[in-house]
Design a protein around this motif. Structure first.
Motif, mmCIF file in Angstrom:
data_model
loop_
_atom_site.group_PDB
_atom_site.id
_atom_site.type_symbol
_atom_site.label_atom_id
_atom_site.label_comp_id
_atom_site.label_asym_id
_atom_site.label_seq_id
_atom_site.Cartn_x
_atom_site.Cartn_y
_atom_site.Cartn_z
ATOM 1 N N THR A 92 -9.594 14.605 0.125
ATOM 2 C CA THR A 92 -7.579 14.182 0.278
ATOM 3 C C THR A 92 -6.905 15.120 0.246
ATOM 4 N N LEU A 93 -5.714 14.807 0.843
ATOM 5 C CA LEU A 93 -4.906 16.152 0.569
ATOM 6 C C LEU A 93 -3.444 15.755 -0.137
ATOM 7 N N LEU A 94 -3.419 16.618 -1.522
ATOM 8 C CA LEU A 94 -1.711 16.801 -1.992
ATOM 9 C C LEU A 94 -1.468 17.289 -2.100
ATOM 10 N N ILE A 101 4.787 15.484 -3.090
ATOM 11 C CA ILE A 101 5.194 14.306 -4.371
ATOM 12 C C ILE A 101 5.639 14.262 -4.641
ATOM 13 N N LEU A 102 6.792 15.718 -5.089
ATOM 14 C CA LEU A 102 8.355 15.202 -6.119
ATOM 15 C C LEU A 102 9.369 14.859 -4.992
ATOM 16 N N LYS A 103 8.903 14.764 -4.037
ATOM 17 C CA LYS A 103 9.940 14.506 -2.533
ATOM 18 C C LYS A 103 10.166 12.949 -2.535
ATOM 19 N N VAL A 104 9.243 12.345 -3.269
ATOM 20 C CA VAL A 104 8.650 10.827 -3.155
ATOM 21 C C VAL A 104 9.429 10.282 -4.668
ATOM 22 N N GLN A 119 7.214 19.858 -12.785
ATOM 23 C CA GLN A 119 5.792 19.897 -13.896
ATOM 24 C C GLN A 119 5.509 18.978 -14.310
ATOM 25 N N VAL A 120 6.668 18.664 -15.407
ATOM 26 C CA VAL A 120 6.244 16.991 -15.996
ATOM 27 C C VAL A 120 6.701 15.835 -14.700
ATOM 28 N N VAL A 121 6.656 15.105 -13.605
ATOM 29 C CA VAL A 121 6.572 14.480 -13.107
ATOM 30 C C VAL A 121 5.675 14.146 -12.556
#
Length: 183
Positions: free
Chosen positions: A39-41, A46-49, A66-68
């Protein structure tokens, strides 16, 4: 290139980094298309979502990001070998932001891979002139040093792979994606 469906991969996480423009995302997407056990992350996705900004950031915004990311990763239940496409050093208007070593602590990172690229290639891809090559080389060296520090702090495997060698990258991803059983 090796192409196969992988069934015996554990929950390994492989962190892949390198300068922007090195071809990480393209190479990793091609790998994922041929290897269903992974799986690719992408940190930026992730930040945009999560509604977070990803460009022209301050140190404060980078800290918040970084917290998010960490909260998102802590909630994750990864059922396959996971490749995480991100950066350990991020240039911003205030200077260079180094992801703190504590950010990586406790994450199931099995290996780190640094994709290295000729700085003149990076300059061309970014539409910059040759006078920027030395700065790009310095930034690449800084990120490489910080990735080594992360690998040492996690006591995990670390590889430097030329971005011009997709076969070597694929072999490393396949090798690092397997977590030996403890039997």
């Amino acid at each position: 290139m090796v192409s196969r469906s992988v069934k015996n991969f554990g929950k390994a996480m492989i962190f892949v980094s390198g300068p922007s423009g090195t071809g990480k995302t393209t190479a990793l997407q091609r790998f994922i298309e041929r290897n269903s056990g992974f799986t690719l992350l992408r940190a930026s996705s992730i930040l945009k979502v999560c509604g977070r900004p990803t460009h022209n950031l301050t140190f404060e915004e980078l800290d918040e990001n970084q917290v998010v990311l960490r909260k998102w990763l802590n909630r994750g239940s990864f059922g396959s070998a996971t490749i995480w496409d991100g950066h350990t050093v991020i240039p911003c208007s205030e200077g260079l932001f180094y992801l703190p070593l504590k950010f990586f602590a406790g994450l199931p990172i099995h290996a780190l891979i640094f994709l290295q690229t000729d700085p003149s290639v990076l300059a061309t891809r970014a539409g910059l002139n040759d006078s920027c090559t030395a700065q790009l080389a310095e930034l690449q060296d800084i990120e490489l040093v910080h990735m080594r520090e992360v690998a040492e702090s996690l006591k995990c495997q670390f590889a430097i792979i030329p971005s011009s060698n997709p076969i070597l990258l694929e072999e490393a991803l396949l090798q690092y994606g397997i977590i030996p059983s403890s039997n």
